[in-house]
Scaffold this motif. Structure first.
Motif, PDB file in Angstrom:
ATOM      1  N   ARG A  81     -10.548  87.464 -61.026  1.00 41.68           N
ATOM      2  CA  ARG A  81     -11.515  88.405 -61.595  1.00 41.68           C
ATOM      3  C   ARG A  81     -11.506  88.250 -63.104  1.00 41.68           C
ATOM      4  N   ALA A 116     -17.957  92.599 -64.306  1.00 45.55           N
ATOM      5  CA  ALA A 116     -16.798  92.032 -63.611  1.00 45.55           C
ATOM      6  C   ALA A 116     -17.283  90.878 -62.750  1.00 45.55           C
ATOM      7  N   TYR A 135     -16.227  88.000 -60.134  1.00 47.82           N
ATOM      8  CA  TYR A 135     -15.215  87.502 -59.203  1.00 47.82           C
ATOM      9  C   TYR A 135     -15.616  86.094 -58.766  1.00 47.82           C
ATOM     10  N   ILE A 144     -12.604  94.108 -54.722  1.00 47.86           N
ATOM     11  CA  ILE A 144     -13.924  94.484 -55.251  1.00 47.86           C
ATOM     12  C   ILE A 144     -14.153  95.982 -55.113  1.00 47.86           C
ATOM     13  N   GLU A 165     -12.688  97.843 -57.980  1.00 50.46           N
ATOM     14  CA  GLU A 165     -13.124  97.411 -59.311  1.00 50.46           C
ATOM     15  C   GLU A 165     -13.569  98.607 -60.162  1.00 50.46           C
TER      16      GLU A 165
END
Length: 351
Positions: free
Chosen positions: A219, A230, A232, A263, A266
């Protein structure tokens, strides 16, 4: 003799009308429907082609209830869902014998899988592009056995993407990508066999544990004109189709759960996922990820966007997904290069 000639001219020639109009003057009708009566064995159009009709109904059942097919034996459910769009080929394949058999039953039965397939995938056949985006992202499994790394690098630069995620970076090729992409992408980071190149600043990089024993996901926080995002980057474990074990996806499914958990936790609102997930959006086993994110291809693509294998793409296992207000306006695959995957791209608009 003269009297006979006069009689024939007066009354005209004699015709046998007991069998109806001559076949030379009968209308053939659509698809020769005048021949759709009983065949030599006495079967009518509603009794012929019952096996074809049964196969059509089986196709419809698989389309409608694919989620109910258990994964307990050889992961058949996931295997079917990986190639689910191709099940639609059963319709034209069965249509030919249905017409040859002149089976009204089979033709009627074929309407059901046709409607179901159109309901599931018809929307992918329309162009949902919203025009040119403000920034573009690319994801590409460049393949450890890439046969033409320079061509792959040229294609990535030509995409004019602002963010590029690469998977399957082999040690001997990593330097080529780093040096080849440096001029176009001033920021980059590599974790294990996955990497991220960006025209925007990259910060706060941390690995994501996919329960594999080595790093194939991370990440990173990327500062875009939309604010921090963000990003990934992931390469889930490969799947195999084996005669003795069926569709082996157990490790992939464990990693998908781990990625989905990361996720879900997050803290940033805007999230991008770029990577080779070795599975499609239809595969129930990727639900920990797909249930909380939106596919760029499904939202803004034109066609199925199949990405693998590159020589004859049959499934989209390379994904670009987002959540938190990131709305794609375009999605496409890039031209084939030295990899066995096609690169996938998506454009986003500032909001």
């Amino acid at each position: 003799m003269a009297q006979a000639d006069r009689t024939e001219r007066t009354t005209g020639p004699s015709w046998d009308t007991s069998a109806g109009p001559s076949s030379a003057h009968r209308p053939a009708g659509f698809l020769g429907l005048r021949h759709w009566g009983r065949d030599a064995r006495g079967s009518g159009p509603w009794r012929r082609g019952l096996l074809i009709a049964l196969l059509a109904l089986l196709t419809a059942v698989l389309l409608a209830f694919h989620a109910e097919l258990p994964n307990s034996t050889g992961n058949l459910g996931s295997l079917l869902e990986t190639f689910l769009p191709w099940l639609g080929l059963a319709v034209p394949v069965l249509l030919v014998p249905a017409l040859l058999r002149r089976s009204a039953t089979a033709l009627l039965a074929l309407l059901l899988p046709t409607v179901l397939w159109a309901n599931l995938f018809g929307g992918l056949l329309t162009d949902k592009s919203g025009g040119k985006g403000d920034w573009t992202v690319v994801s590409h499994n460049v393949a450890a056995a890439n046969t033409d790394v320079p061509d792959t690098i040229r294609g990535l630069i030509a995409s004019d993407a602002q963010i590029v995620a690469l998977q399957e970076l082999a040690g001997r090729q990593l330097h080529a990508y780093e040096s080849g992409l440096a001029g176009a992408y001033p920021y980059h980071t590599v974790e294990g066999t996955v990497g991220l190149w960006s025209k925007y600043p990259i910060g706060e990089v941390s690995p994501v544990d996919l329960k594999m024993g080595w790093t194939r996901a991370f990440r990173a926080q990327v500062t875009t004109p939309q604010g921090p995002v963000a990003v990934y980057v992931a390469h889930l474990p490969s799947v195999r189709l084996k005669a003795e074990g069926g569709f082996t996806v157990n490790q992939r499914d464990v990693s998908a759960q781990a990625l989905g958990d990361a996720i879900q936790g997050e803290p940033l609102k805007k999230v991008l996922l770029l990577g080779d997930l070795n599975g499609t959006m239809n595969d129930r086993s990727l639900a920990p990820v797909t249930s909380q994110m939106r596919s760029a291809q499904g939202a803004a693509g034109d066609g199925f966007g199949f990405s693998w294998p590159a020589a004859f793409p049959m499934a989209r296992i390379d994904q670009i997904m987002s959540k938190g207000g990131l709305e794609p306006v375009d999605s496409r695959t890039l031209p084939r290069d030295g990899s066995d995957h096609l690169a996938v791209a998506a454009a986003y608009r500032y909001n």
